[in-house]
Design an enzyme around this catalytic site. Structure first.
Site, PDB file in Angstrom:
ATOM      1  N   LYS A  34       6.450 -59.918  -0.147  1.00 47.64           N
ATOM      2  CA  LYS A  34       7.064 -60.396  -1.384  1.00 47.64           C
ATOM      3  C   LYS A  34       5.981 -60.646  -2.432  1.00 47.64           C
ATOM      4  CE  LYS A  34       6.974 -65.234   0.104  1.00 47.64           C
ATOM      5  NZ  LYS A  34       7.740 -66.478   0.282  1.00 47.64           N
ATOM      6  N   TYR A 254     -16.914 -73.942 -23.647  1.00 51.82           N
ATOM      7  CA  TYR A 254     -16.082 -74.857 -24.417  1.00 51.82           C
ATOM      8  C   TYR A 254     -16.295 -76.296 -23.977  1.00 51.82           C
ATOM      9  CZ  TYR A 254     -13.532 -70.824 -26.220  1.00 51.82           C
ATOM     10  OH  TYR A 254     -13.192 -69.651 -26.847  1.00 51.82           O
TER      11      TYR A 254
END
Length: 366
Positions: A34, A254
């Site tokens: 899946k 950042y």
């Protein structure tokens, strides 16, 4: 071309599937593929396992139809069953097996007139409290399905909430409920997920459902001798695209979260959260550069991340970077270890790798 790629080792996939079978030699193992085979490519993985696996499992009918359209003829079980009654026509056409977990699914199934009986796995809620019928009502439903002419190959199915943990108390409660019901009905069982396949022989039934272990991830709280034999299937691989020299105290990335504790060499790597790498990776998250362990330094950006390679003098532009998996020199960085640094699990990392990182298949099965 951008150097980021997800290398998929189909020989390792087959090795892990065969290991699942050796764990439970009296069971049949349905290969769970899946979520696009946990991010590895469902069709390619199914084709690699077709010679070995007697059945595949997916979450929904869309995933199953994709496999049929790709030429896969092996039986496929829909683990969440149908989502609307009209899907039963497609179940009939393609010969899918279905799980049933809700009364409306039972009603739709019993009202249908398929061209041949449909194999059904009756899902019982033994303690996960997610999908399935209560233990107290399951026997009556089982008997009703057993008498239905359009139902065949009926099995009891359930899912364990704590099979990955060392504490066995809740697992034992679930197992006792299921075994009592199976004894009452003389019903074949499909219970064991990856952790139960690896660690709980008592849960091995007529069918087992190995999932994440097929892709080389260890689902257990504490590894055992068997999980140490798992082989990584996906290697998320890139290259150094730039080098920076930083003085002590200078920041990277950042917010300047990471500052150089000494004069440092920083490698800029072509991989970021825009590729599916987890933005929450902490400073210190391991990475392999030229097969040597290094650490992420600074926040992950959309297209790049930065790695402290001060102690890897041969790191240059073009050097191999492995975010998880097997480096060219054979060193392995387990995806489970990376996941811990990201405060998540391997499932989210593997399924989160986006199409921007092309899959490249290797091995005799490719």
């Amino acid at each position: 071309m951008r150097p980021l790629v997800a290398d998929i080792d189909l020989d390792a996939l087959r090795h892990n599937y065969q290991l699942a079978c050796r764990c439970a030699p009296k069971s049949r193992s349905v290969a769970v593929i899946k979520a696009d085979a946990y991010g590895h490519g469902a069709l390619a993985c199914a084709q690699a396992l077709e010679r070995d696996a007697p059945a595949f499992a997916v979450a929904c009918i869309e995933e199953a139809i994709t496999l049929r359209q790709g030429g896969v003829t092996t039986p496929i079980v829909l683990l969440e069953g149908i989502f609307s009654a009209d899907e039963l026509a497609l179940v009939d056409v393609h010969g899918f097996w279905i799980a049933v977990h809700s009364q409306w699914q039972i009603d739709a199934l019993l009202a249908a007139t398929p061209s041949q009986p449909i194999p059904v796995w009756l899902k019982v809620d033994s303690g996960m409290h997610r999908l399935g019928f209560a233990i107290e009502e399951a026997a009556a439903i089982w008997r009703k399905l057993s008498a239905a002419p359009n139902v065949t190959a009926l099995h009891l199915m359930s899912h364990f909430a704590t099979a990955d943990l060392q504490d066995s108390r809740y697992f034992n409660q679930q197992m006792a409920r299921l075994q009592g019901l199976a004894n009452e009905l003389d019903a074949p069982l499909c219970l064991a997920n990856s952790p139960a396949t690896l660690a709980w022989p008592v849960a091995h039934g007529d069918w087992n459902r190995p999932g994440v272990m097929l892709y080389g991830s260890d689902p257990l709280e504490v590894a055992n001798d068997i999980t140490q034999q798992l082989q990584p299937v996906m290697t998320l691989r890139s290259e150094v695209i730039a080098m920076r020299e930083l003085e002590e105290g200078e920041p990277v990335g950042y917010s300047g979260r990471w500052r150089a504790p000494r004069r440092s060499r920083i490698a800029v790597v072509a991989c970021g959260y825009g590729d599916g790498y987890d933005r929450h990776a902490r400073d210190g998250t391991p990475v392999l550069v030229n097969g040597q362990r290094c650490a992420i330094a600074g926040k992950v950006s959309m297209d790049m991340l930065t790695v402290d390679v001060t102690d890897v003098p041969d790191a240059v532009i073009g050097s191999e970077v492995v975010l998880w998996g097997r480096a060219s020199n054979g060193v392995i960085l387990p995806v489970d270890e990376v996941a811990r640094y990201c405060d998540t699990i391997s499932y989210t990392l593997l399924t989160g790798v986006l199409p921007r990182a092309p899959r490249r298949y290797h091995g005799r099965s490719a």
